[in-house]
Motif scaffolding. Structure first.
Motif, short mmCIF file in Angstrom:
data_model
loop_
_atom_site.label_atom_id
_atom_site.label_comp_id
_atom_site.label_asym_id
_atom_site.label_seq_id
_atom_site.Cartn_x
_atom_site.Cartn_y
_atom_site.Cartn_z
N LEU A 118 0.83 -0.82 6.27
CA LEU A 118 1.21 -1.43 7.54
C LEU A 118 1.14 -2.94 7.41
O LEU A 118 0.41 -3.47 6.56
N ARG A 119 1.85 -3.63 8.28
CA ARG A 119 1.79 -5.09 8.30
C ARG A 119 0.32 -5.50 8.49
O ARG A 119 -0.37 -4.99 9.36
N GLY A 120 -0.14 -6.41 7.64
CA GLY A 120 -1.52 -6.87 7.70
C GLY A 120 -2.46 -6.19 6.72
O GLY A 120 -3.53 -6.71 6.44
N ASP A 121 -2.07 -5.02 6.20
CA ASP A 121 -2.90 -4.35 5.19
C ASP A 121 -2.96 -5.20 3.93
O ASP A 121 -2.02 -5.95 3.62
N GLU A 122 -4.03 -5.07 3.18
CA GLU A 122 -4.15 -5.76 1.91
C GLU A 122 -3.88 -4.76 0.78
O GLU A 122 -4.50 -3.69 0.73
N LEU A 123 -2.97 -5.14 -0.12
CA LEU A 123 -2.60 -4.29 -1.24
C LEU A 123 -2.97 -4.97 -2.55
O LEU A 123 -2.99 -6.20 -2.63
N ALA A 124 -3.23 -4.15 -3.55
CA ALA A 124 -3.50 -4.66 -4.90
C ALA A 124 -2.74 -3.79 -5.89
O ALA A 124 -2.65 -2.58 -5.74
N VAL A 125 -2.18 -4.45 -6.91
CA VAL A 125 -1.47 -3.74 -7.97
C VAL A 125 -2.29 -3.85 -9.24
O VAL A 125 -2.66 -4.94 -9.67
N ASP A 126 -2.61 -2.69 -9.82
CA ASP A 126 -3.30 -2.65 -11.11
C ASP A 126 -2.25 -2.31 -12.15
O ASP A 126 -1.77 -1.18 -12.24
N TRP A 127 -1.83 -3.33 -12.91
CA TRP A 127 -0.77 -3.15 -13.89
C TRP A 127 -1.19 -2.21 -15.01
O TRP A 127 -0.36 -1.48 -15.55
N ASP A 128 -2.47 -2.22 -15.37
CA ASP A 128 -2.94 -1.41 -16.51
C ASP A 128 -2.96 0.08 -16.19
O ASP A 128 -2.67 0.91 -17.06
N THR A 129 -3.32 0.43 -14.95
CA THR A 129 -3.37 1.84 -14.58
C THR A 129 -2.13 2.29 -13.82
O THR A 129 -2.02 3.46 -13.47
N SER A 130 -1.21 1.35 -13.54
CA SER A 130 0.02 1.64 -12.79
C SER A 130 -0.27 2.25 -11.42
O SER A 130 0.30 3.28 -11.04
N VAL A 131 -1.15 1.57 -10.68
CA VAL A 131 -1.55 2.03 -9.36
C VAL A 131 -1.45 0.89 -8.35
O VAL A 131 -1.83 -0.24 -8.64
N VAL A 132 -0.91 1.23 -7.16
CA VAL A 132 -0.95 0.32 -6.03
C VAL A 132 -2.03 0.85 -5.09
O VAL A 132 -2.01 2.02 -4.71
N SER A 133 -2.97 -0.01 -4.74
CA SER A 133 -4.06 0.39 -3.84
C SER A 133 -3.92 -0.33 -2.51
O SER A 133 -3.72 -1.54 -2.48
N ASN A 134 -4.04 0.43 -1.43
CA ASN A 134 -4.13 -0.17 -0.12
C ASN A 134 -5.63 -0.38 0.11
O ASN A 134 -6.37 0.57 0.35
N LEU A 135 -6.07 -1.62 0.00
CA LEU A 135 -7.49 -1.93 0.10
C LEU A 135 -8.00 -1.78 1.53
O LEU A 135 -9.20 -1.64 1.74
N THR A 136 -7.09 -1.77 2.50
CA THR A 136 -7.47 -1.59 3.90
C THR A 136 -7.80 -0.14 4.19
O THR A 136 -8.76 0.16 4.88
N THR A 137 -7.00 0.79 3.64
CA THR A 137 -7.18 2.22 3.94
C THR A 137 -7.84 3.00 2.81
O THR A 137 -8.28 4.13 3.02
N GLY A 138 -7.83 2.43 1.60
CA GLY A 138 -8.37 3.14 0.44
C GLY A 138 -7.36 4.04 -0.25
O GLY A 138 -7.66 4.64 -1.28
N ARG A 139 -6.16 4.13 0.27
CA ARG A 139 -5.13 4.99 -0.33
C ARG A 139 -4.59 4.36 -1.62
O ARG A 139 -4.42 3.15 -1.70
N GLN A 140 -4.32 5.21 -2.62
CA GLN A 140 -3.76 4.76 -3.89
C GLN A 140 -2.49 5.54 -4.20
O GLN A 140 -2.43 6.74 -3.94
N LEU A 141 -1.52 4.82 -4.74
CA LEU A 141 -0.25 5.43 -5.10
C LEU A 141 0.16 4.99 -6.50
O LEU A 141 -0.07 3.83 -6.86
N PRO A 142 0.78 5.88 -7.27
CA PRO A 142 1.27 5.46 -8.58
C PRO A 142 2.52 4.60 -8.44
O PRO A 142 3.35 4.83 -7.56
N LEU A 143 2.63 3.60 -9.29
CA LEU A 143 3.84 2.79 -9.32
C LEU A 143 4.63 3.17 -10.55
O LEU A 143 4.10 3.77 -11.49
N GLU A 144 5.91 2.85 -10.55
CA GLU A 144 6.75 3.11 -11.71
C GLU A 144 6.55 1.95 -12.68
O GLU A 144 6.86 0.81 -12.35
N PRO A 145 6.01 2.22 -13.87
CA PRO A 145 5.73 1.14 -14.82
C PRO A 145 6.99 0.41 -15.25
O PRO A 145 8.09 0.97 -15.26
#
Length: 176
Positions: A118-145
């Motif tokens: 959502l607008r205002g959430d903080e996200l982080a991309v971990d390039w090594d594990t290919s994961v996008v984390s929503n630091l606000t909700t704790g949800r993690q999703l795989p990204l396409e490398p």
């Protein structure tokens, strides 16, 4: 190769699929070359004063086929000028993806991101594990490398610096 860490606040979530990137500044404005003027009008059809809400390092989130249409550059030039660090979307239009990646701007394909941020959430991309984390909700999703060449372009800051690096490396290998 090592991409810089990517962590930022979601400045905007584009709800629609097949989003035409020209709409960020309005099709009527795509010939404007002054970056300050472009940045000031960015997203004004959606949220007047949007430019004042953006912080350096913010992110955009989009749907499927983000960047659809002609790959004009003024809209994303305006967003980069405002401080937008990357776009994370369900998927990207191929022409838009190639164009922005060749300029060293990260476009991260992450299925499920539009409903996970959502607008205002903080996200982080971990390039090594290919994961996008929503630091606000704790949800993690795989990204396409990224492919090796895409990652190389992003790491180098664009296509031209990437090619220069490869040329220097090839010349060094030929000497050795």
């Amino acid at each position: 190769m090592s991409l810089l860490p990517l962590r930022g606040r979601v400045a905007w979530v584009f709800e629609e699929d097949d989003y035409d990137i020209d709409l960020i500044v309005g099709v009527r404005n795509i010939k404007i070359t002054d970056l300050n003027e472009l940045a000031a009008i960015a997203m004004s059809d959606y949220l007047p004063g949007f430019a004042a809400t953006v912080q350096k390092g913010d992110l955009l989130v989009g749907g499927h086929n983000f960047g659809y249409g002609h790959p004009h550059y003024p809209a994303m030039r305006a967003m980069r000028h405002l401080g937008i660090a990357a776009v994370i979307a369900e998927s990207f239009s191929p022409g838009f993806f190639r164009g922005e990646t060749s300029m060293g701007f990260p476009l991260v394909s992450c299925p499920g991101i539009r409903t996970a941020a959502l607008r205002g959430d903080e996200l982080a991309v971990d390039w090594d594990t290919s994961v996008v984390s929503n630091l606000t909700t704790g949800r993690q999703l795989p990204l396409e490398p990224f492919s090796d060449s895409e990652r190389g372009m992003l790491d180098a800051g664009g296509l031209i610096p990437y090619l220069k690096r490869r040329t220097v490396a090839a010349a060094g290998a030929a000497v050795a």
